[in-house]
Scaffold this motif. Sequence first.
Motif, mmCIF file in Angstrom:
data_model
loop_
_atom_site.group_PDB
_atom_site.id
_atom_site.type_symbol
_atom_site.label_atom_id
_atom_site.label_comp_id
_atom_site.label_asym_id
_atom_site.label_seq_id
_atom_site.Cartn_x
_atom_site.Cartn_y
_atom_site.Cartn_z
ATOM 1 N N UNK A 1 1.848 1.045 -2.923
ATOM 2 C CA UNK A 1 1.788 1.007 -1.458
ATOM 3 C C UNK A 1 0.676 0.060 -1.012
ATOM 4 N N UNK A 2 -0.484 0.186 -1.639
ATOM 5 C CA UNK A 2 -1.596 -0.704 -1.293
ATOM 6 C C UNK A 2 -1.276 -2.152 -1.661
ATOM 7 N N UNK A 3 -0.587 -2.314 -2.782
ATOM 8 C CA UNK A 3 -0.241 -3.670 -3.235
ATOM 9 C C UNK A 3 0.674 -4.366 -2.235
ATOM 10 N N UNK A 4 1.564 -3.606 -1.614
ATOM 11 C CA UNK A 4 2.449 -4.192 -0.601
ATOM 12 C C UNK A 4 1.677 -4.608 0.652
ATOM 13 N N UNK A 5 0.440 -4.141 0.763
ATOM 14 C CA UNK A 5 -0.434 -4.592 1.839
ATOM 15 C C UNK A 5 -1.309 -5.747 1.399
ATOM 16 N N UNK A 6 -0.984 -6.335 0.252
ATOM 17 C CA UNK A 6 -1.722 -7.491 -0.234
ATOM 18 C C UNK A 6 -2.941 -7.162 -1.060
ATOM 19 N N UNK A 7 -3.215 -5.881 -1.309
ATOM 20 C CA UNK A 7 -4.383 -5.485 -2.093
ATOM 21 C C UNK A 7 -4.067 -5.606 -3.579
ATOM 22 N N UNK A 8 -4.850 -6.390 -4.289
ATOM 23 C CA UNK A 8 -4.619 -6.571 -5.732
ATOM 24 C C UNK A 8 -5.798 -6.122 -6.588
ATOM 25 N N UNK A 9 -6.942 -5.870 -5.955
ATOM 26 C CA UNK A 9 -8.122 -5.342 -6.660
ATOM 27 C C UNK A 9 -8.766 -4.289 -5.763
ATOM 28 N N UNK A 10 -9.533 -3.392 -6.380
ATOM 29 C CA UNK A 10 -10.239 -2.377 -5.595
ATOM 30 C C UNK A 10 -11.534 -1.988 -6.280
ATOM 31 N N UNK B 1 4.692 -9.507 2.536
ATOM 32 C CA UNK B 1 4.645 -10.313 1.316
ATOM 33 C C UNK B 1 6.047 -10.629 0.815
ATOM 34 N N UNK B 2 6.266 -11.860 0.376
ATOM 35 C CA UNK B 2 7.542 -12.240 -0.239
ATOM 36 C C UNK B 2 7.397 -12.431 -1.746
ATOM 37 N N UNK B 3 6.167 -12.501 -2.232
ATOM 38 C CA UNK B 3 5.891 -12.560 -3.670
ATOM 39 C C UNK B 3 4.449 -12.121 -3.887
ATOM 40 N N UNK B 4 4.232 -11.319 -4.932
ATOM 41 C CA UNK B 4 2.890 -10.837 -5.259
ATOM 42 C C UNK B 4 2.646 -11.046 -6.753
ATOM 43 N N UNK B 5 1.526 -11.650 -7.068
ATOM 44 C CA UNK B 5 1.124 -11.846 -8.456
ATOM 45 C C UNK B 5 -0.227 -11.174 -8.680
#
Length: 459
Positions: free
Chosen positions: A138-147, A424-428
């Motif tokens: 869920x967080x990743x879909x908000x653009x979060x990739x680190x925490x 987001x349309x792609x997340x790496x």
Amino acid sequence: MRLQSLILGVAASLALTVPALAQSGPQVARSAVGPNEVVAITGGKVLTGASIIENGTVVIRDGRIASVGAGAAPAGARVIDARGKVVAPGFVAVDSGLGGSEVSAVRGSNDLTNNANTLSAAFDISYGLDAWSFTLPVARLGGVTRAVVVPQHPGSDGGHVHEEDTAGAGEGGYQSPGLFAGQAAVIHLGQGNDILVKPRVAMAAPFGEAGAGVAGGARGAEFTLFRETLAEVRLYARNKAAYDRAGLRDLSLSRADLEALIQVANGTMPLIVTVHRAADIQQVLRLGREEGVKLILDGAEEGWLVADQIAQAGVPVLLNPINNLPDDFERRAARMENAAALNAAGVTIAIKGNEGSVHRARETRYNAGNAVSHGLPYAAAIAAITTNPARIFGFEGQFGAIAPGAAADVVVWSGDPLEPLSQPTAIFVNGAEQPLTSRSLLLRDRYRQTGAMPPAYSQ
């Protein structure tokens, strides 16, 4: 009784649906970037974290950013067309509970707090991280990739924590309750069974009203107790052999806590201090200066009143820019322009998500957008959720930026990432492409059809 029955019913329903929805966890097969595959994201507006490149090309190789610029895609690369889109670094959630809490009200699923009176500063949150947590996608879909995952204490942001729940609370002869909540860790939000990037990156402690409550009721008591604790830690560090043979006076902390605090006492591990009132901020800065402690301020709603002092001390601030209501006497001067004022004074700021940044970590970008609408320059807002958090916690150049050599945490957005309607349309993450789904989306799709209710509802 009725509430208990409802909870049990919901739990049973979720248990029945988990197998069908297991694909939302880290074990999902995805379009991964192979070890020899090169990916080029072309044509988009690239926000590097430090600059903007129009019609840029970002090349990913071996999990890292190989290059970024205005050139063409290298021969043989897999090309992702980002024309009309925005390419940004993955966001970094600070003061977060991601991976450490599933449902805060369910104690068994919340590993962010510790009650043992013999263990406070030594509490290492990294051992309780859950790579399969439903909160991560869920967080990743908000653009979060680190925490940066931080232990909770009475002063934590939206943490549902009370004084008796803090690390160190209890009986038994040791400092009770404890002044320290424990040690933070950095994680990534990519799929897989190991999300830990680095444990023990900072220590956390409440000051101000919450810290006073922990220390016995008065702010002066906490500062005195804090100084005495550091004195004991330094005494222990100089006389470990005497401590081992019981040749040292009794100390108020366990050996594990003493060991954990050595790096705080010598200034090599930062101390995340939760503090809100301007007067308390001044005293914390004084404490850091006199004791040689490396500080990170957390909260600082009244920070704008003493922004020049914070900047002069070179102390960074983790803040939520939408905390603008005077909920208590510590936040009488809270205002939406706090982030802008601190940034203008030269303070390095990092913007947080909401309510402990677990279920609402995805709102980090919304908060950054709100800060822009109240005077924070756009570039500074992007930096506050990318490069600044990395710099504050000692990871500058390693993630949080689209720069050669940095981890390939890259998100392609349909539009401005600070605009809520952009998606987001792609997340790496670490160069591996992530699925654009989560458990909540899968539940929505499963039960949006008439008659497709969970089995428990048909009984």
